[in-house]
Scaffold this motif. Structure first.
Motif, PDB file in Angstrom:
ATOM      1  N   SER B 349       3.573 -29.007  20.982  1.00 58.09           N
ATOM      2  CA  SER B 349       2.559 -29.812  20.963  1.00 58.09           C
ATOM      3  C   SER B 349       1.107 -28.847  20.608  1.00 58.09           C
ATOM      4  O   SER B 349       0.210 -29.152  19.951  1.00 58.09           O
ATOM      5  CB  SER B 349       2.314 -30.703  22.010  1.00 58.09           C
ATOM      6  N   VAL B 350       1.284 -27.840  21.358  1.00 56.31           N
ATOM      7  CA  VAL B 350       0.091 -26.939  21.031  1.00 56.31           C
ATOM      8  C   VAL B 350      -0.013 -26.547  19.550  1.00 56.31           C
ATOM      9  O   VAL B 350      -0.948 -26.251  18.944  1.00 56.31           O
ATOM     10  CB  VAL B 350      -0.020 -25.528  21.671  1.00 56.31           C
ATOM     11  N   THR B 351       1.266 -25.960  18.982  1.00 55.35           N
ATOM     12  CA  THR B 351       1.304 -25.722  17.452  1.00 55.35           C
ATOM     13  C   THR B 351       0.893 -26.818  16.594  1.00 55.35           C
ATOM     14  O   THR B 351      -0.152 -26.723  15.713  1.00 55.35           O
ATOM     15  CB  THR B 351       2.905 -25.549  17.162  1.00 55.35           C
ATOM     16  N   LEU B 352       1.364 -28.130  16.988  1.00 55.70           N
ATOM     17  CA  LEU B 352       0.917 -29.253  16.281  1.00 55.70           C
ATOM     18  C   LEU B 352      -0.617 -29.409  16.225  1.00 55.70           C
ATOM     19  O   LEU B 352      -1.356 -29.547  15.179  1.00 55.70           O
ATOM     20  CB  LEU B 352       1.408 -30.453  17.013  1.00 55.70           C
ATOM     21  N   LEU B 353      -1.035 -29.076  17.443  1.00 58.48           N
ATOM     22  CA  LEU B 353      -2.601 -29.160  17.558  1.00 58.48           C
ATOM     23  C   LEU B 353      -3.474 -28.410  16.615  1.00 58.48           C
ATOM     24  O   LEU B 353      -4.326 -28.512  15.877  1.00 58.48           O
ATOM     25  CB  LEU B 353      -3.088 -28.814  18.945  1.00 58.48           C
ATOM     26  N   LEU B 354      -2.945 -27.006  16.874  1.00 61.10           N
ATOM     27  CA  LEU B 354      -3.587 -25.800  15.905  1.00 61.10           C
ATOM     28  C   LEU B 354      -3.338 -26.175  14.403  1.00 61.10           C
ATOM     29  O   LEU B 354      -4.400 -26.066  13.685  1.00 61.10           O
ATOM     30  CB  LEU B 354      -2.865 -24.501  16.284  1.00 61.10           C
ATOM     31  N   LEU B 355      -2.006 -26.474  14.090  1.00 61.75           N
ATOM     32  CA  LEU B 355      -1.957 -26.837  12.531  1.00 61.75           C
ATOM     33  C   LEU B 355      -2.746 -27.829  12.092  1.00 61.75           C
ATOM     34  O   LEU B 355      -3.046 -27.868  10.999  1.00 61.75           O
ATOM     35  CB  LEU B 355      -0.408 -27.134  12.357  1.00 61.75           C
ATOM     36  N   THR B 356      -3.073 -29.011  12.868  1.00 62.64           N
ATOM     37  CA  THR B 356      -3.870 -30.005  12.451  1.00 62.64           C
ATOM     38  C   THR B 356      -5.097 -29.547  12.429  1.00 62.64           C
ATOM     39  O   THR B 356      -6.106 -30.088  11.205  1.00 62.64           O
ATOM     40  CB  THR B 356      -3.543 -31.197  13.581  1.00 62.64           C
ATOM     41  N   GLU B 357      -5.646 -28.878  13.195  1.00 62.21           N
ATOM     42  CA  GLU B 357      -6.982 -28.488  12.867  1.00 62.21           C
ATOM     43  C   GLU B 357      -7.112 -27.660  11.640  1.00 62.21           C
ATOM     44  O   GLU B 357      -7.917 -27.878  10.860  1.00 62.21           O
ATOM     45  CB  GLU B 357      -7.178 -27.405  14.234  1.00 62.21           C
ATOM     46  N   ILE B 358      -6.171 -26.707  11.553  1.00 65.24           N
ATOM     47  CA  ILE B 358      -6.127 -25.802  10.322  1.00 65.24           C
ATOM     48  C   ILE B 358      -6.250 -26.550   9.115  1.00 65.24           C
ATOM     49  O   ILE B 358      -6.827 -26.440   8.027  1.00 65.24           O
ATOM     50  CB  ILE B 358      -4.957 -24.959  10.318  1.00 65.24           C
ATOM     51  N   PHE B 359      -5.347 -27.900   9.141  1.00 60.32           N
ATOM     52  CA  PHE B 359      -5.012 -28.518   7.957  1.00 60.32           C
ATOM     53  C   PHE B 359      -6.186 -29.452   7.878  1.00 60.32           C
ATOM     54  O   PHE B 359      -6.566 -29.493   6.601  1.00 60.32           O
ATOM     55  CB  PHE B 359      -3.792 -29.382   8.369  1.00 60.32           C
ATOM     56  N   ILE B 360      -6.809 -30.140   8.763  1.00 58.01           N
ATOM     57  CA  ILE B 360      -8.086 -30.659   8.192  1.00 58.01           C
ATOM     58  C   ILE B 360      -9.300 -29.850   7.816  1.00 58.01           C
ATOM     59  O   ILE B 360      -9.843 -30.072   6.722  1.00 58.01           O
ATOM     60  CB  ILE B 360      -8.802 -31.246   9.823  1.00 58.01           C
TER      61      ILE B 360
END
Ligand SMILES: Nc1ncnc2c1ncn2[C@@H]1O[C@H](COP(=O)(O)OP(=O)(O)OP(=O)(O)O)[C@@H](O)[C@H]1O
Ligand SMILES: [Mg+2]
Lengths: 230, 430
Positions: B349-360
């Protein structure tokens, strides 16, 4: 059965015995203080109890489960379900409001519930600061948000590593009062502190020295209220 | 909650994400600029090569030999001609369908009343033909000189025969020099006759044709006394790019083996089409005009290669930059990440959070970069190629995929660091 039991626990870094054959029991609903000089292994012990680290040797039974044998992932789950953590440096997420910081713990635990989170903030007396960012809160207020975050999921044990280390006396008292409230509600508390006044409030004080339990003091006239010498 | 966290980061920590967005924007802008230019210029050059119509010229054999020997350009001085009545045969060869257009040309020298010598060219404009095969065809300079810009008047319309016989189109600079425009009459005196022509249009060809007068084939033939003869045929044919076989055949078709000959004859190489034209037009030499096309093609290819290299390098640069920035950001936020893990967040879930941020961030940066890149492409287009670059829809998905790929690849080290991070290492303020 005790809620928590450490049996001959060692934590060894190279030659250094950060914990050296520690055995102890904590009963459900107890309030225990841990004292000791710097480097004596207090944080190491808290990390092990808090499922963030594993002992090199020995057993740690939490609710009858030997957490020293669990996988990292399971430890995360156990920690999430049973343990509330309070830190000396507060560790609030700086881009989330006080309320959101509390909800974060709910989010990783189950479901965020804004109403419940707001109630938790109310309990620590910060309902009116719910929309503030950590940078807009005083140290004492930040620590109270941490307490709210630690208690939100009704943990069985709250582990506080130097919760008052960065606070002045007035805030110290507020935090200790919160602990007292939690204690009367039946929450088990383990509080690491350098401050004898904070330690004395607990029912029992354990003293660590070079990784060994060297002394245990039972507070006969326990009130759960802090009292300052001066 | 996830959304609130993302919102929290993007609205309250946007300054930190800005550098990442900027890096991505930079990479995306270079990539989209290069891709736009590459795809569009490729098309432009091809289009231009097609517009420049004739890729095969047919001239009489004798004049071809002479011009090779003496490097004489003007084939009309030689006295060898092609036969007009054989023209239709061009559409009967094996590769007839690949012949998109062709036109005959007759050159006639003429003098005006005031003694000015002018070059008169007779050709088809939109000559209608009914072929023996039953096919109908409109051929002529109207389509083979499609880049001519009409300055005044209209094109000569062959269908209105009465007018057309006496009509002429005149090149821009000649018209200027003579001080004539559309609807004016000019009187031409040729070797073998004279005629009174009405100027129907003034064209700008951007070349030596601006000094010439274009008339119908018949008119020029009458002026020069060359009834039934033409000087040159220009053919516009769709051809297959040459390969070794085509080159070998172009030098000498008889050197091929039977099987090779078969393959060559039945492939639309410029050389085999030329060969087949020679077969049907008596005493002719058909040659591909491909030197220009070839060298332009080669330069284009090299330019494209260069642009691909720049694109790749810029993307690698962006990936490294992102790698650095994201790693730094994870390091800076290690306490926060450790805390999330401590209060029960799993790595995923932390990875997902960071990746989503970076993705946006990547989407924002990528979009900005894309538009910047498109603007950049216009600058390149105007300064280097002298024309605007049109947006190719293909660029959008390619850039999107590249941006996502580069961002994800750039984030790998940071994500690995993130999963290895232990809360105990960061939470006790050591
Ligand atoms: N990851 C580690 N690697 C090596 N040694 C470590 C590590 N973590 C802790 N130690 C050592 O273990 C000993 C106990 O550390 P610990 O953090 O438990 O002390 P503490 O009692 O919490 O001290 P303080 O009061 O200063 O917080 C120290 O000597 C420390 O240097
Ligand atoms: Mg410590």
């Amino acid at each position: 059965m005790s809620l928590l039991e450490l049996k001959n626990v060692y934590k060894i870094y190279g030659d250094l015995h950060a914990l050296d054959d520690v055995s102890l029991k904590v009963e459900k609903g107890e309030w225990v203080s841990i004292m000791g000089p710097s480097g004596s292994g207090k944080s190491t012990m808290m990390n092990i109890i808090g499922c963030m680290d594993k002992p090199s040797k020995g057993e740690v039974l939490l609710d009858g489960v030997d957490i020293s044998k669990e996988s990292k992932k399971n430890l995360t789950t156990i920690r999430r379900d049973k343990i509330g953590l309070i830190f000396q440096q507060f560790h609030l997420v700086n881009y989330l409001t006080a309320l959101e910081n509390v909800m974060l713990a709910q989010y990783y635990h189950s479901m965020p519930d804004e109403k419940e989170a707001l109630e938790a903030l109310e309990r620590v007396g910060l309902a009116d600061r719910a929309k503030h960012l950590p940078s807009q809160l005083s140290g004492g207020e930040q620590q109270r948000v941490c307490v709210a975050r630690a208690l939100i999921n009704y943990p069985e044990i709250i582990l506080a590593d130097e919760p008052t280390g960065n606070l002045d006396e007035a805030n110290e008292e507020i935090v200790v009062d919160l602990f007292h409230k939690l204690h009367t509600e039946g929450t088990t508390l383990i509080v690491v502190t350098h401050d004898p006044e904070v330690a004395e409030v607990a029912q029992r004080t354990l003293v660590l020295r070079s990784g060994k339990l060297s002394k245990e003091v039972v507070n006969e006239n326990f009130t759960g209220k802090i009292h300052f010498d001066s | 909650m996830f959304l609130r966290m993302i919102k929290g980061i993007l609205f309250r920590q946007w300054k930190k994400m800005l550098m990442i967005a900027f890096t991505i924007a930079l990479g995306a802008s270079l990539a989209s600029a290069m891709l736009s230019v590459m795809l569009d210029v490729g098309d432009k050059v091809n289009q231009e090569l097609k517009t420049y119509g004739a890729n095969i010229t047919v001239i009489p054999k004798e004049s071809s030999v002479l011009s090779e020997l003496y490097e004489v350009e003007d084939s009309d001085k030689v006295g060898a001609y092609l036969k007009e009545d054989e023209l239709g045969k061009i559409k009967t060869i094996f590769w007839a369908f690949n012949i998109v257009d062709f036109a005959p040309f007759v050159n006639a020298d003429a003098t005006l009343d005031d003694g000015t010598e002018v070059k008169v060219v007779g050709s088809w404009f939109d000559h209608h033909m009914e072929l023996p095969t039953g096919e109908q065809l409109d051929a002529g300079v109207a389509s083979m000189r499609s880049w001519w810009e009409l300055k005044e008047g209209t094109w000569l319309d062959e269908q209105l025969l009465d007018d057309a016989e006496n009509g002429a189109m005149i090149g821009k600079s000649l018209a200027q020099r003579l001080g004539v425009g559309s609807c004016d009459m000019i009187h031409l005196k040729g070797k073998n006759g004279e005629c009174e022509l009405k100027i129907v249009g003034v064209y700008d060809a951007g070349g030596e044709e601006d000094e010439q007068i274009y008339v119908l084939l018949d008119t020029a033939q009458a002026l020069a006394g060359l009834d039934g003869s033409v000087d040159k045929i220009e053919v516009s044919a769709l051809t297959t790019p040459d390969n070794e076989l085509a080159e070998k055949a172009a030098k000498d078709p008889s050197s091929l083996t039977a099987a090779q000959y078969e393959t060559w004859y039945c492939t639309a190489y410029a050389s085999s089409i030329c060969y087949q034209i020679q077969e049907v037009i008596t005493d002719s030499v058909a040659a591909p005009v491909r030197q220009v096309a070839d060298s332009e093609g080669a330069i284009l290819e090299k330019t494209q290669l260069l642009m691909i290299l720049i694109t790749i390098l810029s993307l690698i640069g962006a990936a490294l930059g992102i790698c650095n920035l994201v790693t730094a950001s994870v390091m800076e936020r290690s306490q926060e990440i450790g805390l999330m893990k401590a209060i029960g967040a799993q790595n995923s879930s932390v990875t997902l959070l960071l990746l989503t941020e970076i993705f946006i961030t990547a989407v924002i940066g990528g979009t900005a970069g894309f538009f910047a890149g498109f603007g950049f492409a216009q600058i390149i287009g105007r300064t280097v190629f002298g024309s605007a670059i049109s947006l190719k829809p293909m660029v959008v998905p390619i850039v999107a995929v590249l941006v996502v790929a580069v961002t994800l690849i750039g984030s790998i080290p940071a994500m690995r660091m993130l999963t290895r991070l232990r809360p105990t290492e960061v939470l006790h303020g050591r």
